[in-house]
Design an enzyme around this catalytic site. Structure first.
Site, PDB file in Angstrom:
ATOM      1  N   ARG A  46      27.150  60.363  27.114  1.00 46.90           N
ATOM      2  CA  ARG A  46      26.404  60.821  28.285  1.00 46.90           C
ATOM      3  C   ARG A  46      25.036  61.296  27.835  1.00 46.90           C
ATOM      4  NH1 ARG A  46      30.623  64.194  31.727  1.00 46.90           N
ATOM      5  NH2 ARG A  46      30.426  65.543  29.948  1.00 46.90           N
ATOM      6  N   LYS A 143      42.390  62.492  16.937  1.00 47.14           N
ATOM      7  CA  LYS A 143      43.399  63.457  17.364  1.00 47.14           C
ATOM      8  C   LYS A 143      42.765  64.375  18.407  1.00 47.14           C
ATOM      9  CE  LYS A 143      43.318  67.732  14.823  1.00 47.14           C
ATOM     10  NZ  LYS A 143      43.927  68.602  13.860  1.00 47.14           N
ATOM     11  N   HIS A 173      42.840  62.068   9.320  1.00 43.69           N
ATOM     12  CA  HIS A 173      41.923  61.999   8.173  1.00 43.69           C
ATOM     13  C   HIS A 173      42.589  62.469   6.878  1.00 43.69           C
ATOM     14  CE1 HIS A 173      41.183  66.090   9.640  1.00 43.69           C
ATOM     15  NE2 HIS A 173      40.915  66.390   8.393  1.00 43.69           N
ATOM     16  N   LYS A 177      42.313  60.839   2.391  1.00 43.32           N
ATOM     17  CA  LYS A 177      41.921  61.571   1.187  1.00 43.32           C
ATOM     18  C   LYS A 177      42.368  60.823  -0.068  1.00 43.32           C
ATOM     19  CE  LYS A 177      41.839  66.140   3.285  1.00 43.32           C
ATOM     20  NZ  LYS A 177      40.478  66.567   3.017  1.00 43.32           N
ATOM     21  N   GLU A 211      43.834  77.611   5.825  1.00 41.64           N
ATOM     22  CA  GLU A 211      42.426  77.651   6.209  1.00 41.64           C
ATOM     23  C   GLU A 211      41.960  79.102   6.231  1.00 41.64           C
ATOM     24  OE1 GLU A 211      41.579  74.280   9.340  1.00 41.64           O
ATOM     25  OE2 GLU A 211      43.300  75.444   9.978  1.00 41.64           O
ATOM     26  N   HIS A 235      49.292  66.138  10.571  1.00 42.78           N
ATOM     27  CA  HIS A 235      48.860  66.114   9.166  1.00 42.78           C
ATOM     28  C   HIS A 235      50.002  66.410   8.181  1.00 42.78           C
ATOM     29  CE1 HIS A 235      44.993  65.878  10.931  1.00 42.78           C
ATOM     30  NE2 HIS A 235      44.868  67.147  11.228  1.00 42.78           N
ATOM     31  N   LYS A 326      45.699  79.766   9.885  1.00 41.49           N
ATOM     32  CA  LYS A 326      44.267  80.077   9.924  1.00 41.49           C
ATOM     33  C   LYS A 326      44.026  81.500   9.428  1.00 41.49           C
ATOM     34  CE  LYS A 326      43.178  76.742  13.394  1.00 41.49           C
ATOM     35  NZ  LYS A 326      42.592  75.819  12.437  1.00 41.49           N
TER      36      LYS A 326
END
Ligand code: NAD
Length: 478
Positions: A46, A143, A173, A177, A211, A235, A326
């Site tokens: 857009r 995803k 992804h 790796k 993470e 994953h 996280k």
């Protein structure tokens, strides 16, 4: 090795993912000589951008996301000459004729759907209606691929209405790796490991994706998802499959994916007591999960640890422990395969003995380590110590290590080559949801609340207990 010349249309070409990963990745492949000069990249999104304005945006993305020593002004200019933009409305009619006019005959056509999944159907339908996608065209989808089995089936159906399965590339992804692919090389190109690769010799497997970031900025989106849907179903599940699968008869897309699918189908649902869910608390001057998600009542997990079993001949009795979260202590992803102890020790120094562990590090410092027992050097008699046999790619490959493409780069080149090995097949995604759905439904029905954990820690207390109960320990997150 250069791929064939291509026309790559990036729907959502002005979005965050395109700017951070897709466009800088394509530039790096151009720099490496893998993207032929006859190729074209068309941003489609857009917004009323001219080709020139989009090129400027791409130049800025390269400046921001490609390291300085990889930025070459001449090469950037040459890359940008191959970039253009079409303003398009996925749900309307605007832009489609212009896009059709830009497609060239005789080159590979690929369409990257870097937009919300709600638009996949609209894009697929219009690509066909305007004759833009030929029978060889490939589409790449991002995803999340659904949020449960029903929505994943619906997405698969919408795509299948216009494309064959061999044209659909569902990106995970993690599969791109280098180390993950090396896991397959290590397993199937060496005689050393495969004879030991079974419950008889493997005590347990740990898969960790930790993470340091929280969900701030995308909390409202994340709150509808949680760690199970966002990380485990895709994953961690993919990593588990590559460790646990039987040797495929050939390194061929469907042979590999058939074996992965069998693993998912054989995966038992964890018992409720083998699942620990957590939510990060405030700390370090930052709000906690409930502030970031703007939902004070939220029961969504920002951390999950679970133990599961694969009910098949090879793995009966070897638990797989998965955890991801996280705002943890460090950003670290690894797979650790812990072997059993030798049947009999000839050494008096039994205390010094530690298990062999094969550690496959995905980040940071992609590489592998095999923890081995050796004799402690010196005259102190036969005392044992554990040392790593270290194979970090940076050392082994020297200067070439810098040219290792990142996951997105490699996967996009695979799309152009028409190689689906590292992409999820529709039935795999559905099987993974069929496993995850009842687990999620279980904790929702029980009304389970996630346990709080401190930011910068290694997760909730109960997750430690999950291992301690079995006389095992998580590896340190560092
Ligand atoms: P974004 O919001 O930054 O960008 C969305 C893009 O879609 C923009 O270019 C916008 O112009 C375009 N768009 C929106 N509605 C449109 C319409 N009706 N017609 C045409 N174009 C339209 O999103 P993003 O973060 O780049 O994510 C894109 C996709 O990739 C999403 O499915 C997301 O879940 C997925 N994804 C993103 C990341 C990431 O790190 N950003 C990681 C994994 C997956």
């Amino acid at each position: 090795i250069p791929v064939e010349p291509f026309d790559l249309v990036i729907f959502g070409g002005t979005g965050d993912l395109a700017r951070r990963k897709i466009l800088p990745g394509l530039y790096r492949r151009f720099l490496a000589g893998q993207m032929p000069v006859e190729s074209r990249i068309i941003g489609a999104a857009r917004g009323d951008l001219t080709d020139e304005a989009f090129r400027q945006m791409v130049a800025e993305a390269i400046a921001e996301f490609v390291p300085g020593d990889r930025r070459d002004d001449k090469m950037i200019a040459a890359f940008l000459e191959r970039v253009g933009f079409v303003s398009i409305d996925a749900k309307g009619t605007g832009g489609w004729d212009q896009l059709a006019a830009r497609m060239r005959p005789g080159v590979v056509r690929a369409f990257y759907f870097s937009v919300a999944p709600a638009l996949f159907g609209d894009l697929a339908e219009r690509l066909h209606a305007h004759g833009i996608a030929d029978a060889q065209a490939r589409i790449v989808v991002e995803k999340p691929f659904g949020r449960d089995l029903a929505s994943a089936r619906a997405l698969n159906a919408v795509l299948a209405a216009h494309f064959d399965e061999h044209q659909i590339y569902r990106i995970d992804h993690y599969l791109g790796k280098e180390t993950v692919q090396n896991l397959m090389a290590v397993r199937f190109a060496n005689i050393l490991f495969e004879p030991l690769w079974k419950a008889e010799y493997i005590d347990h497997v740990q898969i960790t994706v930790a993470e340091t970031v929280g969900v701030e900025g995308r909390g409202a989106y994340y709150d509808k998802s949680g760690a199970m849907r966002d990380m485990v179903q895709n994953h961690l599940m993919q990593l588990l499959c590559l460790i646990a699968m039987e040797p495929p008869y050939h390194f061929d897309p469907d042979a590999v994916r058939d074996e992965k699918l069998k693993v998912i189908r054989a995966l038992d649902a964890p018992l409720p007591e083998d699942i620990v869910r957590g939510q990060y608390l405030p700390g370090g001057g930052q709000g906690g999960y409930v502030e970031h998600s703007e939902n004070p009542q939220s029961r969504t997990e920002s951390y999950i640890a679970l133990k599961c079993h694969i009910s098949n001949w090879r793995w009966k009795g070897t638990p797989f422990y998965l955890r991801t979260g996280k705002r943890l202590r460090a950003r670290a992803s690894e797979i650790a395969i812990t072997f059993k102890e030798p049947p009999h020790s000839i050494f008096d120094d039994a205390k010094g003995w530690r298990e062999n562990v094969l550690v496959i590090r995905l980040q940071p410092n992609e590489g592998m380590n095999l923890m081995m027992m050796i004799k402690e050097p010196g005259p102190g008699g036969m005392r044992l110590m554990q040392v790593p046999l270290d194979m970090s790619f940076a050392d082994a490959l020297g200067a070439d290590a810098e040219d290792i493409p990142d996951a997105y780069e490699r996967l996009i080149m695979d799309v152009i080559r028409g190689n689906q090995t590292l992409f999820m097949r529709g039935d795999e995604v559905e099987a993974a949801w069929a496993w995850a759905d009842p687990i999620i439904a279980g904790w929702e029905a029980r009304g389970d609340r996630p346990q709080g954990y401190d930011p910068g820690s290694s997760g909730p207390e109960d997750a430690l207990m999950l291992m301690h109960r079995d006389g095992r320990r998580w590896r340190e997150i560092k």
